[in-house]
Design a protein around this motif. Sequence first.
Motif, PDB file in Angstrom:
ATOM      1  N   ALA A  64       0.867  -1.176   0.000  1.00  0.00           N
ATOM      2  CA  ALA A  64       0.000   0.000   0.000  1.00  0.00           C
ATOM      3  C   ALA A  64       0.902   1.224   0.000  1.00  0.00           C
ATOM      4  CB  ALA A  64      -0.899   0.009   1.239  1.00  0.00           C
ATOM      5  N   ARG A  65       0.683   2.128  -0.921  1.00  0.00           N
ATOM      6  CA  ARG A  65       1.516   3.321  -0.993  1.00  0.00           C
ATOM      7  C   ARG A  65       1.160   4.291   0.133  1.00  0.00           C
ATOM      8  NH1 ARG A  65       4.156   4.176  -5.950  1.00  0.00           N
ATOM      9  NH2 ARG A  65       4.140   6.413  -5.556  1.00  0.00           N
ATOM     10  N   ALA A  66       2.180   4.756   0.847  1.00  0.00           N
ATOM     11  CA  ALA A  66       1.960   5.659   1.975  1.00  0.00           C
ATOM     12  C   ALA A  66       1.178   6.902   1.558  1.00  0.00           C
ATOM     13  CB  ALA A  66       3.300   6.066   2.587  1.00  0.00           C
ATOM     14  N   GLU A  67       1.424   7.351   0.331  1.00  0.00           N
ATOM     15  CA  GLU A  67       0.812   8.591  -0.120  1.00  0.00           C
ATOM     16  C   GLU A  67      -0.712   8.486  -0.261  1.00  0.00           C
ATOM     17  OE1 GLU A  67       4.938   8.192  -2.023  1.00  0.00           O
ATOM     18  OE2 GLU A  67       3.265   6.896  -1.458  1.00  0.00           O
ATOM     19  N   SER A  68      -1.260   7.258  -0.359  1.00  0.00           N
ATOM     20  CA  SER A  68      -2.688   7.123  -0.636  1.00  0.00           C
ATOM     21  C   SER A  68      -3.425   6.186   0.319  1.00  0.00           C
ATOM     22  CB  SER A  68      -2.893   6.636  -2.081  1.00  0.00           C
ATOM     23  OG  SER A  68      -2.228   5.402  -2.310  1.00  0.00           O
ATOM     24  N   VAL A  69      -2.767   5.764   1.411  1.00  0.00           N
ATOM     25  CA  VAL A  69      -3.439   4.813   2.308  1.00  0.00           C
ATOM     26  C   VAL A  69      -4.689   5.393   2.971  1.00  0.00           C
ATOM     27  CG1 VAL A  69      -1.470   3.343   2.852  1.00  0.00           C
ATOM     28  CG2 VAL A  69      -1.841   5.443   4.164  1.00  0.00           C
ATOM     29  N   ASN A  70      -4.725   6.717   3.117  1.00  0.00           N
ATOM     30  CA  ASN A  70      -5.876   7.335   3.779  1.00  0.00           C
ATOM     31  C   ASN A  70      -7.019   7.651   2.824  1.00  0.00           C
ATOM     32  OD1 ASN A  70      -4.522   9.346   2.434  1.00  0.00           O
ATOM     33  ND2 ASN A  70      -4.778  10.886   4.053  1.00  0.00           N
ATOM     34  N   SER A  71      -6.835   7.372   1.519  1.00  0.00           N
ATOM     35  CA  SER A  71      -7.881   7.698   0.547  1.00  0.00           C
ATOM     36  C   SER A  71      -8.259   6.537  -0.371  1.00  0.00           C
ATOM     37  CB  SER A  71      -7.440   8.890  -0.317  1.00  0.00           C
ATOM     38  OG  SER A  71      -6.232   8.590  -1.007  1.00  0.00           O
ATOM     39  N   LYS A  72      -7.366   5.610  -0.598  1.00  0.00           N
ATOM     40  CA  LYS A  72      -7.670   4.504  -1.508  1.00  0.00           C
ATOM     41  C   LYS A  72      -8.659   3.547  -0.855  1.00  0.00           C
ATOM     42  CE  LYS A  72      -5.414   1.444  -4.794  1.00  0.00           C
ATOM     43  NZ  LYS A  72      -4.126   0.989  -5.360  1.00  0.00           N
ATOM     44  N   PRO A  73      -9.760   3.185  -1.541  1.00  0.00           N
ATOM     45  CA  PRO A  73     -10.804   2.362  -0.919  1.00  0.00           C
ATOM     46  C   PRO A  73     -10.316   1.050  -0.316  1.00  0.00           C
ATOM     47  CG  PRO A  73     -11.610   3.289  -2.976  1.00  0.00           C
ATOM     48  CD  PRO A  73     -10.151   3.634  -2.899  1.00  0.00           C
ATOM     49  N   SER A  74      -9.334   0.419  -0.923  1.00  0.00           N
ATOM     50  CA  SER A  74      -8.845  -0.864  -0.399  1.00  0.00           C
ATOM     51  C   SER A  74      -8.200  -0.722   0.971  1.00  0.00           C
ATOM     52  CB  SER A  74      -7.829  -1.478  -1.368  1.00  0.00           C
ATOM     53  OG  SER A  74      -8.426  -1.797  -2.602  1.00  0.00           O
ATOM     54  N   PHE A  75      -7.707   0.477   1.289  1.00  0.00           N
ATOM     55  CA  PHE A  75      -6.886   0.649   2.485  1.00  0.00           C
ATOM     56  C   PHE A  75      -7.412   1.673   3.495  1.00  0.00           C
ATOM     57  CE2 PHE A  75      -3.717  -0.249  -0.999  1.00  0.00           C
ATOM     58  CZ  PHE A  75      -3.559  -1.597  -0.690  1.00  0.00           C
ATOM     59  N   SER A  76      -8.282   2.595   3.087  1.00  0.00           N
ATOM     60  CA  SER A  76      -8.608   3.746   3.938  1.00  0.00           C
ATOM     61  C   SER A  76      -9.266   3.342   5.256  1.00  0.00           C
ATOM     62  CB  SER A  76      -9.498   4.739   3.179  1.00  0.00           C
ATOM     63  OG  SER A  76     -10.693   4.109   2.742  1.00  0.00           O
ATOM     64  N   LYS A  77     -10.162   2.367   5.232  1.00  0.00           N
ATOM     65  CA  LYS A  77     -10.810   1.931   6.473  1.00  0.00           C
ATOM     66  C   LYS A  77      -9.790   1.286   7.409  1.00  0.00           C
ATOM     67  CE  LYS A  77     -14.596  -0.892   8.267  1.00  0.00           C
ATOM     68  NZ  LYS A  77     -15.695  -1.839   7.921  1.00  0.00           N
ATOM     69  N   SER A  78      -8.927   0.435   6.861  1.00  0.00           N
ATOM     70  CA  SER A  78      -7.894  -0.207   7.678  1.00  0.00           C
ATOM     71  C   SER A  78      -6.933   0.825   8.240  1.00  0.00           C
ATOM     72  CB  SER A  78      -7.127  -1.237   6.849  1.00  0.00           C
ATOM     73  OG  SER A  78      -7.945  -2.343   6.528  1.00  0.00           O
ATOM     74  N   PHE A  79      -6.612   1.843   7.459  1.00  0.00           N
ATOM     75  CA  PHE A  79      -5.681   2.856   7.938  1.00  0.00           C
ATOM     76  C   PHE A  79      -6.213   3.567   9.170  1.00  0.00           C
ATOM     77  CE2 PHE A  79      -4.120   7.294   7.829  1.00  0.00           C
ATOM     78  CZ  PHE A  79      -2.800   7.027   8.134  1.00  0.00           C
ATOM     79  N   ARG A  80      -7.509   3.758   9.237  1.00  0.00           N
ATOM     80  CA  ARG A  80      -8.085   4.458  10.381  1.00  0.00           C
ATOM     81  C   ARG A  80      -8.102   3.606  11.650  1.00  0.00           C
ATOM     82  NH1 ARG A  80     -11.600   6.170   6.250  1.00  0.00           N
ATOM     83  NH2 ARG A  80     -13.175   4.616   6.848  1.00  0.00           N
ATOM     84  N   SER A  81      -8.275   2.296  11.520  1.00  0.00           N
ATOM     85  CA  SER A  81      -8.486   1.502  12.743  1.00  0.00           C
ATOM     86  C   SER A  81      -7.842   0.118  12.745  1.00  0.00           C
ATOM     87  CB  SER A  81      -9.993   1.328  12.978  1.00  0.00           C
ATOM     88  OG  SER A  81     -10.603   0.658  11.895  1.00  0.00           O
ATOM     89  N   LYS A  82      -7.196  -0.274  11.670  1.00  0.00           N
ATOM     90  CA  LYS A  82      -6.622  -1.619  11.608  1.00  0.00           C
ATOM     91  C   LYS A  82      -5.191  -1.546  11.080  1.00  0.00           C
ATOM     92  CE  LYS A  82     -11.019  -4.028  11.135  1.00  0.00           C
ATOM     93  NZ  LYS A  82     -11.868  -4.911  10.298  1.00  0.00           N
TER      94      LYS A  82
END
Length: 241
Positions: A81-99
């Motif tokens: 997962a690219r650091a630049e987009s983990v908070n916005s890309k659908p595959s990763f954004s939910k996990s970035f917030r809490s997982k």
Amino acid sequence: MCFSVNVNLVKDELENRYGASFPDRDRYQPSYYYHAFGLPELPAICSGSAGTIQLLRWGLIPSWTRSAGDADVIRYKTFNARAESVNSKPSFSKSFRSKRCIIPVRGFFEWQHVGNDKIPWYIYHAGEEIFSIAGLFDQWVESSTGEVFNTFSIITSDANDLLAVIHNSKKRMPVILNRSDETRWISLMTSSDDAMAMLKPCPPEILRAHTIGNLVNNKSANRNTPEVIKPFERENNSLLF
């Protein structure tokens, strides 16, 4: 990019390093070489359960995935997962917030392009210590069978000066967390902004690297051996830096 890691770490080492325990000690198997495309299970310390070392399978399947067919496609696209987009890309954004999770490793492998050659390198901590790669995880349940899949992705950033020379095709590297940031990274109390601030290249001086032989490229060989990380001098080493 980071698709190959050395997790030759015995259970006691991991438990002592992270102050956590394996609930199922017999299931984990250390290895000098794990490759993402083999979908291996690796140890991880996760948000919400810092005292437990879980086994997660490489290739994150988001919880919203609709079918087994979709899961099989998605997991091969989420090794990193690219650091630049983990908070916005659908595959990763939910996990970035809490997982968020930590993936402990002994080292990792990258390939350097020199003319028509791809030179394999092994990269490790300068003090030969265990280090923590920043990751994300999620849980997906296959609706027709009820099977539970716990999966993860490794976060990558721009390369530091050392990795920019070694991984000179993509110039990426895994995010190696400062030891002081490990607890904060997996804490549910850490804000997204604070977590984003941790996703940066580590100082190059904390790493060491050397070229290795072609065993690492041999898919039919047993790569779970110390030989896979053994230094190997190449004739054109003087051209590499």
